[in-house]
Design an enzyme around this catalytic site. Sequence first.
Site, PDB file in Angstrom:
ATOM      1  N   LYS A   1       0.857  -1.180  -0.012  1.00  0.00           N
ATOM      2  CA  LYS A   1       0.146  -0.093   0.095  1.00  0.00           C
ATOM      3  C   LYS A   1       0.950   1.305  -0.038  1.00  0.00           C
ATOM      4  CE  LYS A   1      -2.054   0.918   3.966  1.00  0.00           C
ATOM      5  NZ  LYS A   1      -1.878   2.178   4.398  1.00  0.00           N
TER       6      LYS A   1
ATOM      7  N   ARG B   1      -9.340   4.643   9.872  1.00  0.00           N
ATOM      8  CA  ARG B   1      -8.903   2.955  10.313  1.00  0.00           C
ATOM      9  C   ARG B   1     -10.188   2.122  11.021  1.00  0.00           C
ATOM     10  NH1 ARG B   1      -3.221   3.922  10.804  1.00  0.00           N
ATOM     11  NH2 ARG B   1      -1.762   2.173  11.133  1.00  0.00           N
TER      12      ARG B   1
ATOM     13  N   ARG C   1      11.462 -10.923   4.207  1.00  0.00           N
ATOM     14  CA  ARG C   1      12.209  -9.745   4.592  1.00  0.00           C
ATOM     15  C   ARG C   1      13.217 -10.098   5.468  1.00  0.00           C
ATOM     16  NH1 ARG C   1       7.958  -4.920   5.747  1.00  0.00           N
ATOM     17  NH2 ARG C   1       7.962  -5.734   7.549  1.00  0.00           N
TER      18      ARG C   1
ATOM     19  N   ARG D   1      12.753 -10.081  11.547  1.00  0.00           N
ATOM     20  CA  ARG D   1      12.259  -9.416  12.670  1.00  0.00           C
ATOM     21  C   ARG D   1      11.278 -10.265  13.145  1.00  0.00           C
ATOM     22  NH1 ARG D   1      10.119  -3.874  10.650  1.00  0.00           N
ATOM     23  NH2 ARG D   1       8.555  -5.066  11.092  1.00  0.00           N
TER      24      ARG D   1
ATOM     25  N   ARG E   1      -1.297 -10.818  13.034  1.00  0.00           N
ATOM     26  CA  ARG E   1      -1.557  -9.381  12.235  1.00  0.00           C
ATOM     27  C   ARG E   1      -2.662  -9.318  11.458  1.00  0.00           C
ATOM     28  NH1 ARG E   1       4.326  -8.094  11.274  1.00  0.00           N
ATOM     29  NH2 ARG E   1       3.567  -6.617   9.764  1.00  0.00           N
TER      30      ARG E   1
HETATM   31  P1  AMP Z   1       1.058   3.784  10.386  1.00  0.00           P
HETATM   32  O1  AMP Z   1       2.319   4.639   9.582  1.00  0.00           O
HETATM   33  O2  AMP Z   1      -0.059   4.258   9.365  1.00  0.00           O
HETATM   34  O3  AMP Z   1       1.268   2.486  10.512  1.00  0.00           O
HETATM   35  O4  AMP Z   1       0.660   4.667  11.769  1.00  0.00           O
HETATM   36  C1  AMP Z   1       1.854   4.462  12.551  1.00  0.00           C
HETATM   37  C2  AMP Z   1       1.100   4.568  13.843  1.00  0.00           C
HETATM   38  O5  AMP Z   1       0.405   5.735  14.284  1.00  0.00           O
HETATM   39  C3  AMP Z   1      -0.100   3.288  14.255  1.00  0.00           C
HETATM   40  O6  AMP Z   1       0.603   2.118  14.774  1.00  0.00           O
HETATM   41  C4  AMP Z   1      -0.889   4.345  15.255  1.00  0.00           C
HETATM   42  O7  AMP Z   1      -0.298   4.120  16.475  1.00  0.00           O
HETATM   43  C5  AMP Z   1      -0.705   5.720  14.876  1.00  0.00           C
HETATM   44  N1  AMP Z   1      -1.927   5.749  14.144  1.00  0.00           N
HETATM   45  C6  AMP Z   1      -1.786   6.216  12.515  1.00  0.00           C
HETATM   46  N2  AMP Z   1      -3.122   6.221  11.962  1.00  0.00           N
HETATM   47  C7  AMP Z   1      -4.028   6.005  12.992  1.00  0.00           C
HETATM   48  C8  AMP Z   1      -5.245   5.882  12.894  1.00  0.00           C
HETATM   49  N3  AMP Z   1      -6.228   6.461  11.780  1.00  0.00           N
HETATM   50  N4  AMP Z   1      -5.948   5.448  14.136  1.00  0.00           N
HETATM   51  C9  AMP Z   1      -5.049   5.282  14.986  1.00  0.00           C
HETATM   52  N5  AMP Z   1      -4.008   5.224  15.402  1.00  0.00           N
HETATM   53  C10 AMP Z   1      -3.113   5.738  14.073  1.00  0.00           C
END
Ligand code: AMP
Length: 254
Positions: free
Chosen positions: A48, A127, A166, A199, A210
């Site tokens: 993505k 999300r 990976r 990892r 996950r």
């Molecule tokens: P990402 O890069 O989208 O995986 O986001 C990294 C971290 O930011 C996630 O693991 C959450 O802790 C937080 N985060 C980002 N977007 C959201 C969202 N829409 N809702 C809740 N937590 C978020």
Amino acid sequence: MTVFCATKMTKRDRTAWFKGGSADCRDEVAPGGRAYRLVLLGAPGVGKGTQAELISERLGPCQLSTGDVFRAAKTLDASERTPALNAALDYMKRGELVPDETVIGIVRERPNCLRCPAGFLLDGFPRTVQQAEALTGMLGDLGVKLDAVLSYDLPVEQIVSRLSGRRTCASCKAVYHVATKPPKVTDVCDQCGGKLVVREDDRPEAIRVRMEAYEKSTAPLADYYRQRGLLISIPADGSPDTIFARTQVALAAR
Ligand code: AMP
């Protein structure tokens, strides 16, 4: 002003997204005259992030990733952070998902990005259904219409095989893949000579756990957008260019 074409790669200016409030960007025009307003969905490992970059660089909508806002905020002075951002960082420090109302607050603080004449590509938000409902409300208030929600789909077994190949350098954290980006010497980092390891969260069992968690949390979100006629499912097998070509075809049909 930045010039765009279908093959030329161009990085968008994301000042307003990172800073929020009334911060301005230098890019205000949609390339090719069409501004796309999109949401991206996809499990970890489907590619993505790569598609988000290709869509942004080739079609022009600015990539608005809530995760990027939080990561960038860590480097800001406390005085430069808004109250919603400070609250979000506290949750991230504890390794937790940021609560809906806080993430919604972050996006709400950035109305200029949602009404940007060059369009937008939301990545990592919404999300949850509550976040999606809030986004629908915000866009309605701004008089902005979402074009589509792109969902990149890949069977779990293919995700497992991608992620379990990976390898990460234990010293400098550089990332390789046994099939698609192998190091010159097996299990040795090209950059620093460190040992390459799998990892913990890239082990097949951890990946399956996950994936199940992701499916559970995003299935209602996909349903929300399917019911509104906005969801487009895109098979995420093949090369990044192949998947991007499918995306372009799907968007052209709308
Ligand atoms: P990402 O890069 O989208 O995986 O986001 C990294 C971290 O930011 C996630 O693991 C959450 O802790 C937080 N985060 C980002 N977007 C959201 C969202 N829409 N809702 C809740 N937590 C978020």
